[in-house]
Write a protein that holds these residues in place. Structure first.
Motif, short mmCIF file in Angstrom:
data_model
loop_
_atom_site.label_atom_id
_atom_site.label_comp_id
_atom_site.label_asym_id
_atom_site.label_seq_id
_atom_site.Cartn_x
_atom_site.Cartn_y
_atom_site.Cartn_z
N SER A 126 42.87 -26.19 4.92
CA SER A 126 43.52 -24.99 4.42
C SER A 126 42.46 -24.07 3.83
O SER A 126 41.64 -24.52 3.01
CB SER A 126 44.55 -25.36 3.35
OG SER A 126 45.02 -24.20 2.68
N ILE A 127 42.44 -22.81 4.26
CA ILE A 127 41.52 -21.81 3.72
C ILE A 127 42.34 -20.59 3.32
O ILE A 127 42.96 -19.95 4.17
CB ILE A 127 40.45 -21.41 4.75
CG1 ILE A 127 39.67 -22.63 5.25
CG2 ILE A 127 39.48 -20.39 4.15
CD1 ILE A 127 38.68 -22.34 6.36
N VAL A 128 42.35 -20.28 2.01
CA VAL A 128 43.18 -19.17 1.51
C VAL A 128 42.36 -18.34 0.52
O VAL A 128 41.36 -18.80 -0.03
CB VAL A 128 44.45 -19.69 0.81
CG1 VAL A 128 45.33 -20.45 1.80
CG2 VAL A 128 44.11 -20.56 -0.39
N ARG A 129 42.82 -17.11 0.32
CA ARG A 129 42.26 -16.24 -0.72
C ARG A 129 43.17 -16.31 -1.94
O ARG A 129 44.39 -16.08 -1.83
CB ARG A 129 42.15 -14.81 -0.22
CG ARG A 129 41.51 -13.85 -1.21
CD ARG A 129 41.38 -12.46 -0.62
NE ARG A 129 40.76 -11.54 -1.56
CZ ARG A 129 40.52 -10.26 -1.29
NH1 ARG A 129 40.84 -9.76 -0.10
NH2 ARG A 129 39.95 -9.48 -2.20
N ASP A 130 42.60 -16.64 -3.11
CA ASP A 130 43.42 -16.84 -4.30
C ASP A 130 42.61 -16.51 -5.56
O ASP A 130 41.56 -17.11 -5.80
CB ASP A 130 43.92 -18.29 -4.36
CG ASP A 130 44.85 -18.55 -5.52
OD1 ASP A 130 45.65 -17.64 -5.86
OD2 ASP A 130 44.79 -19.64 -6.10
N ASN A 131 43.09 -15.54 -6.34
CA ASN A 131 42.47 -15.19 -7.63
C ASN A 131 40.97 -14.91 -7.51
O ASN A 131 40.15 -15.44 -8.27
CB ASN A 131 42.70 -16.31 -8.65
CG ASN A 131 44.16 -16.39 -9.07
OD1 ASN A 131 44.86 -15.38 -9.13
ND2 ASN A 131 44.62 -17.60 -9.35
N GLY A 132 40.62 -14.07 -6.56
CA GLY A 132 39.23 -13.65 -6.42
C GLY A 132 38.32 -14.68 -5.79
O GLY A 132 37.09 -14.55 -5.85
N LEU A 196 34.26 -14.35 -4.76
CA LEU A 196 34.09 -13.07 -4.08
C LEU A 196 33.33 -12.06 -4.92
O LEU A 196 32.54 -11.26 -4.39
CB LEU A 196 35.45 -12.52 -3.68
CG LEU A 196 36.23 -13.36 -2.67
CD1 LEU A 196 37.60 -12.77 -2.42
CD2 LEU A 196 35.44 -13.50 -1.36
N ALA A 197 33.52 -12.08 -6.23
CA ALA A 197 32.79 -11.15 -7.10
C ALA A 197 31.31 -11.47 -7.10
O ALA A 197 30.45 -10.57 -7.11
CB ALA A 197 33.35 -11.21 -8.52
N GLU A 198 30.99 -12.74 -7.10
CA GLU A 198 29.59 -13.15 -7.10
C GLU A 198 28.91 -12.87 -5.77
O GLU A 198 27.69 -12.79 -5.70
CB GLU A 198 29.51 -14.65 -7.43
CG GLU A 198 28.13 -15.11 -7.84
CD GLU A 198 28.16 -16.52 -8.42
OE1 GLU A 198 27.06 -17.07 -8.70
OE2 GLU A 198 29.26 -17.06 -8.63
N ASN A 199 29.70 -12.70 -4.72
CA ASN A 199 29.17 -12.44 -3.38
C ASN A 199 29.72 -11.13 -2.82
O ASN A 199 29.98 -11.01 -1.62
CB ASN A 199 29.53 -13.60 -2.45
CG ASN A 199 28.84 -14.89 -2.83
OD1 ASN A 199 27.68 -15.11 -2.48
ND2 ASN A 199 29.55 -15.75 -3.57
N LYS A 200 29.85 -10.13 -3.70
CA LYS A 200 30.50 -8.87 -3.30
C LYS A 200 29.74 -8.12 -2.22
O LYS A 200 30.35 -7.35 -1.46
CB LYS A 200 30.71 -7.99 -4.53
CG LYS A 200 29.42 -7.60 -5.25
CD LYS A 200 29.75 -6.79 -6.51
CE LYS A 200 28.47 -6.41 -7.25
NZ LYS A 200 28.79 -5.64 -8.49
#
Length: 238
Positions: A126-132, A196-200
Motif C-alpha cells: 500500500s502506497i498512500v499520501r497522508d499528512n504531508g 514531502l516538505a523535506e523533499n519539496k
C-alpha cells in the motif's frame, strides 16, 4: 570539366563499394509476460539494469547472445526477430535462473510467457499520501527458504520508469532500511515513508503525477547478480 570528372569518378567508386544486402528481413514478433508461478501476478523489474532475455539463434557455428529488454511492468515485446529455433536462458535477474532449449519462433506473432519464481514477493503493498508524507506498508514472502533480505526501499520519480536505476535521491532516511542478510518473516509489516516538505524540490509541481514503487533486494548465493523485486507501480497526483 575537371571537377565534373572528379565527381563522377568518386560517385563510381562509391557505387562500386556498395553491396546489395540480400539477407531476409526479420519476419517474426515475440511478446509476452513474466508471471509469478504462485500468484500469477506480473513480476516487474528495472527498465535499466534489470531483467533481460538472453537468446541464441540455432544454426550458427559461433552464435552470439542476443538480449531482449523487459519493461518494468514485467512485459516485453520484440518486433524484429527472425523465425528460427532458439535457446533461451535467464541470468542475473530478480527470479531464479533457468533455461529453455529448442524454442520455435514462427513467422508472424508469437506469444511466449514465462513462469518464474521471484526471490521475494511483496505482499499486500500500500502506497498512500497522508499528512504531508508518502507512506508505504507491506509484508514480504521469500520465494524459497534460503532467500535472505538485504534491503527495502520506497522509490519515487517523476515518471513511470521509477525503480532502483531511475529515482530521486531523497532526504530523511525513512524511505529505506538495510539488513544483514536476515531471514524473511512473512508476518512482519514494514513501513517506509517520504517526508514531502523535506523533499519539496523533488515534488514541486502541482497537477502532476508522481510515481512510486516499493523495492526489496534479496541475498541469494549461487545465482549471479540479484535484482530488486517490486510492488506494482503507484501514481499519486499532486
Amino acid at each position: 570539366m575537371k571537377r565534373i570528372l572528379l565527381f563522377l569518378s568518386a560517385a563510381a567508386l562509391l557505387f562500386a563499394g556498395c553491396q546489395v544486402d540480400n539477407y531476409d528481413a526479420p519476419d517474426a514478433q515475440v511478446y509476452g509476460t513474466f508471471l509469478d508461478e504462485k500468484t500469477g501476478e506480473l513480476v516487474g523489474t528495472d527498465i535499466e539494469n534489470g531483467n533481460s532475455i538472453i537468446v541464441v539463434e540455432q544454426g550458427f557455428e559461433n552464435p552470439s547472445n542476443q538480449y531482449w529488454n523487459i519493461k518494468n511492468t514485467g512485459e516485453y515485446r520484440n518486433n524484429f526477430v527472425f523465425s528460427a529455433m532458439y535457446d533461451i536462458r535467464f541470468e542475473n535477474c530478480n527470479f531464479y535462473p533457468f533455461s529453455m532449449n529448442d524454442v520455435k519462433i514462427k513467422k508472424g506473432e508469437n506469444k511466449l510467457d514465462f513462469t518464474v519464481t521471484p526471490y521475494i514477493r511483496l505482499v499486500s503493498p500500500s502506497i498512500v499520501r497522508d499528512n504531508g508524507k508518502i507512506i508505504a506498508k507491506f509484508r514480504l514472502e521469500a520465494g524459497k527458504p534460503e532467500v535472505r533480505l538485504n534491503s527495502v526501499q520506497l522509490f519515487a520519480f517523476s515518471d513511470m520508469w521509477v525503480g532502483n536505476s531511475v529515482k530521486y535521491s531523497l532526504s530523511g532516511g525513512t524511505d529505506r532500511q538495510s539488513f544483514d542478510s536476515v531471514p524473511i518473516d512473512s508476518s512482519v509489516e514494514y513501513t517506509l515513508s517520504i517526508d514531502l516538505a523535506e523533499n519539496k524540490n523533488s515534488f514541486k509541481y502541482t497537477g502532476k503525477n508522481y510515481y512510486f514503487r516499493i523495492g526489496a533486494l534479496a541475498s541469494v548465493s549461487g545465482v549471479g547478480t540479484v535484482r530488486h523485486n517490486y510492488s506494482p507501480l503507484t501514481a499519486i497526483k499532486f
